[in-house]
Scaffold this motif. Structure first.
Motif, PDB file in Angstrom:
ATOM      1  N   PRO A  49      58.057  77.927  27.458  1.00  9.17           N
ATOM      2  CA  PRO A  49      57.383  76.970  28.333  1.00  9.17           C
ATOM      3  C   PRO A  49      58.155  75.662  28.438  1.00  9.17           C
ATOM      4  N   GLY A  50      57.939  74.945  29.527  1.00  9.58           N
ATOM      5  CA  GLY A  50      58.599  73.657  29.715  1.00  9.58           C
ATOM      6  C   GLY A  50      59.678  73.713  30.780  1.00  9.58           C
ATOM      7  N   ASP A  51      60.388  72.592  30.924  1.00  8.23           N
ATOM      8  CA  ASP A  51      61.446  72.483  31.920  1.00  8.23           C
ATOM      9  C   ASP A  51      62.614  73.397  31.594  1.00  8.23           C
ATOM     10  N   VAL A  52      63.347  73.757  32.645  1.00  7.51           N
ATOM     11  CA  VAL A  52      64.574  74.540  32.466  1.00  7.51           C
ATOM     12  C   VAL A  52      65.733  73.568  32.259  1.00  7.51           C
ATOM     13  N   TRP A  53      66.406  73.706  31.131  1.00 10.05           N
ATOM     14  CA  TRP A  53      67.584  72.907  30.827  1.00 10.05           C
ATOM     15  C   TRP A  53      68.788  73.825  30.660  1.00 10.05           C
ATOM     16  N   LEU A  54      69.962  73.286  30.917  1.00 12.39           N
ATOM     17  CA  LEU A  54      71.224  73.980  30.677  1.00 12.39           C
ATOM     18  C   LEU A  54      72.041  73.158  29.699  1.00 12.39           C
ATOM     19  N   PHE A  55      72.565  73.789  28.658  1.00 14.99           N
ATOM     20  CA  PHE A  55      73.396  73.084  27.696  1.00 14.99           C
ATOM     21  C   PHE A  55      74.860  73.248  28.064  1.00 14.99           C
ATOM     22  N   GLY A  56      75.506  72.133  28.439  1.00 12.54           N
ATOM     23  CA  GLY A  56      76.924  72.141  28.775  1.00 12.54           C
ATOM     24  C   GLY A  56      77.763  71.681  27.604  1.00 12.54           C
ATOM     25  N   TYR A  57      78.784  72.447  27.278  1.00  9.51           N
ATOM     26  CA  TYR A  57      79.650  72.084  26.153  1.00  9.51           C
ATOM     27  C   TYR A  57      81.125  72.090  26.533  1.00  9.51           C
ATOM     28  N   GLY A  58      81.434  72.522  27.765  1.00 11.31           N
ATOM     29  CA  GLY A  58      82.813  72.548  28.249  1.00 11.31           C
ATOM     30  C   GLY A  58      82.857  72.051  29.678  1.00 11.31           C
ATOM     31  N   SER A  59      83.289  72.903  30.602  1.00  7.30           N
ATOM     32  CA  SER A  59      83.442  72.464  31.988  1.00  7.30           C
ATOM     33  C   SER A  59      82.109  72.156  32.664  1.00  7.30           C
ATOM     34  N   LEU A  60      81.009  72.687  32.145  1.00  4.14           N
ATOM     35  CA  LEU A  60      79.711  72.357  32.729  1.00  4.14           C
ATOM     36  C   LEU A  60      79.370  70.878  32.544  1.00  4.14           C
ATOM     37  N   ILE A  61      80.052  70.197  31.632  1.00 12.09           N
ATOM     38  CA  ILE A  61      79.839  68.758  31.456  1.00 12.09           C
ATOM     39  C   ILE A  61      80.431  67.999  32.636  1.00 12.09           C
ATOM     40  N   TRP A  62      81.656  68.321  33.008  1.00 12.55           N
ATOM     41  CA  TRP A  62      82.368  67.537  34.026  1.00 12.55           C
ATOM     42  C   TRP A  62      82.428  68.195  35.400  1.00 12.55           C
ATOM     43  N   ASN A  63      82.000  69.447  35.490  1.00 10.29           N
ATOM     44  CA  ASN A  63      81.956  70.117  36.797  1.00 10.29           C
ATOM     45  C   ASN A  63      80.822  71.137  36.789  1.00 10.29           C
ATOM     46  N   PRO A  64      79.578  70.675  36.762  1.00  8.14           N
ATOM     47  CA  PRO A  64      78.457  71.612  36.594  1.00  8.14           C
ATOM     48  C   PRO A  64      78.215  72.530  37.781  1.00  8.14           C
ATOM     49  N   THR A  65      78.507  72.080  38.979  1.00 13.94           N
ATOM     50  CA  THR A  65      78.319  72.806  40.247  1.00 13.94           C
ATOM     51  C   THR A  65      76.860  73.103  40.588  1.00 13.94           C
ATOM     52  N   ILE A  66      75.951  72.929  39.668  1.00 11.17           N
ATOM     53  CA  ILE A  66      74.533  73.136  39.971  1.00 11.17           C
ATOM     54  C   ILE A  66      73.857  71.777  40.147  1.00 11.17           C
ATOM     55  N   HIS A  67      72.780  71.770  40.924  1.00 12.94           N
ATOM     56  CA  HIS A  67      72.006  70.550  41.097  1.00 12.94           C
ATOM     57  C   HIS A  67      71.151  70.316  39.861  1.00 12.94           C
ATOM     58  N   ASN A  68      71.147  69.097  39.384  1.00 13.67           N
ATOM     59  CA  ASN A  68      70.335  68.766  38.216  1.00 13.67           C
ATOM     60  C   ASN A  68      69.701  67.403  38.416  1.00 13.67           C
ATOM     61  N   HIS A 149      68.195  61.583  17.223  1.00 11.69           N
ATOM     62  CA  HIS A 149      67.390  61.473  16.004  1.00 11.69           C
ATOM     63  C   HIS A 149      67.034  62.838  15.425  1.00 11.69           C
ATOM     64  N   GLY A 150      67.529  63.883  16.053  1.00 10.21           N
ATOM     65  CA  GLY A 150      67.221  65.226  15.585  1.00 10.21           C
ATOM     66  C   GLY A 150      65.886  65.760  16.062  1.00 10.21           C
ATOM     67  N   VAL A 151      65.295  65.084  17.044  1.00  7.21           N
ATOM     68  CA  VAL A 151      64.006  65.498  17.594  1.00  7.21           C
ATOM     69  C   VAL A 151      64.222  66.390  18.810  1.00  7.21           C
ATOM     70  N   ARG A 152      63.534  67.503  18.844  1.00  6.89           N
ATOM     71  CA  ARG A 152      63.685  68.416  19.978  1.00  6.89           C
ATOM     72  C   ARG A 152      63.025  67.837  21.221  1.00  6.89           C
ATOM     73  N   PHE A 153      63.785  67.802  22.327  1.00  4.64           N
ATOM     74  CA  PHE A 153      63.213  67.318  23.584  1.00  4.64           C
ATOM     75  C   PHE A 153      63.128  68.412  24.638  1.00  4.64           C
ATOM     76  N   GLY A 154      63.655  69.588  24.327  1.00  2.00           N
ATOM     77  CA  GLY A 154      63.608  70.680  25.285  1.00  2.00           C
ATOM     78  C   GLY A 154      64.275  71.923  24.722  1.00  2.00           C
ATOM     79  N   ILE A 155      64.224  72.974  25.498  1.00  2.00           N
ATOM     80  CA  ILE A 155      64.896  74.228  25.157  1.00  2.00           C
ATOM     81  C   ILE A 155      65.791  74.585  26.331  1.00  2.00           C
ATOM     82  N   GLY A 156      67.063  74.844  26.041  1.00  2.61           N
ATOM     83  CA  GLY A 156      68.020  75.048  27.113  1.00  2.61           C
ATOM     84  C   GLY A 156      68.770  76.367  27.036  1.00  2.61           C
ATOM     85  N   ILE A 157      69.448  76.679  28.115  1.00  4.40           N
ATOM     86  CA  ILE A 157      70.292  77.865  28.193  1.00  4.40           C
ATOM     87  C   ILE A 157      71.681  77.520  27.679  1.00  4.40           C
TER      88      ILE A 157
END
Length: 232
Positions: A49-68, A149-157
């Motif tokens: 449940p909750g918002d859809v998040w995507l976790f970027g750790y490489g090129s998705l940081i600087w060239n995500p190509t998706i709308h966010n 702070h180590g607090v969970r704010f979401g669950i991502g792909i």
């Protein structure tokens, strides 16, 4: 230099990645649209449940190509980024395969989380699957996204590497990783530029990955050595 932003939204929508691979590495078996759609459908059956998040750790940081609609620095636990995925197209060639990042088990990783608007989630994730699930080299997972702070704010792909895949290269010695990153290039640019842009993208978000920065220094030193050798 090749166009580093050839990997655009329009390029992906037009099937450009599949065409690129078919031209540069015709022996690679790409997933069909039906296989990607089935993979996405299966994955979303376990959507938390909750918002859809995507976790970027490489090129998705600087060239995500998706709308966010939001970007946040996030840390995930149980996975770390590594140059463990070999590529013979895009940022490498058949003669000199390049390397791109994947997530391997163990440790943690700081990257950038992208929130996807619910109304457009299906369209955005379909585009994302076209980009990331090209050959099944990645395995998507739902991961907890933690703030500073180590607090969970979401669950991502998060796209983790498939260690059983044909493109897995997690056992390369350090010297070979540096050599490939310093020398490999393809139609989307060089493996070195992929590394440098990832370091830059993290720093723009206030994050400095000491291991990536060390690797970037080693790659630049290797390029300088090779350039000097060529001119001498």
């Amino acid at each position: 230099m090749a166009d580093d932003f050839l990997l655009t939204r329009a390029f992906i929508e037009a099937g450009g990645i599949d065409a690129l691979v078919a031209q540069e590495a015709p022996d690679l078996q790409c997933w069909s649209e039906a296989e990607r759609a089935a993979s996405l459908h299966c994955f979303m059956q376990n959507r938390p449940p909750g918002d859809v998040w995507l976790f970027g750790y490489g090129s998705l940081i600087w060239n995500p190509t998706i709308h966010n609609t939001e970007r946040r620095v996030a840390r995930i636990e149980g996975w770390h980024r590594a140059f463990c995925l070999s590529t013979r197209a895009g940022r490498g060639s058949a003669d000199n395969p390049g390397l791109v990042l994947g997530l391997e088990p163990g440790g943690d990783c700081v990257g950038v989380a992208l929130r996807i608007e619910e109304a457009s989630a299906v369209a955005e994730l379909t585009l994302l699957w076209r980009r990331e699930m090209l050959t099944g080299a990645y395995v998507p997972h739902w991961v907890d996204l933690l703030d500073e702070h180590g607090v969970r704010f979401g669950i991502g792909i998060a796209f983790t590497v498939n260690p059983e895949g044909d493109h897995y290269a997690g056992d390369l010695p350090e010297a070979e990783i540096v050599r490939r990153l310093a020398t490999a290039a393809g139609s989307l640019g060089s493996s070195a530029d992929y590394l440098f842009r990832t370091c830059d993208g993290l720093r723009l978000h206030g994050v400095e990955d000491a291991e990536l920065e060390r690797l970037a220094r080693d790659v630049r030193a290797e390029q300088a050595k090779l350039s000097g050798g060529a001119s001498g």
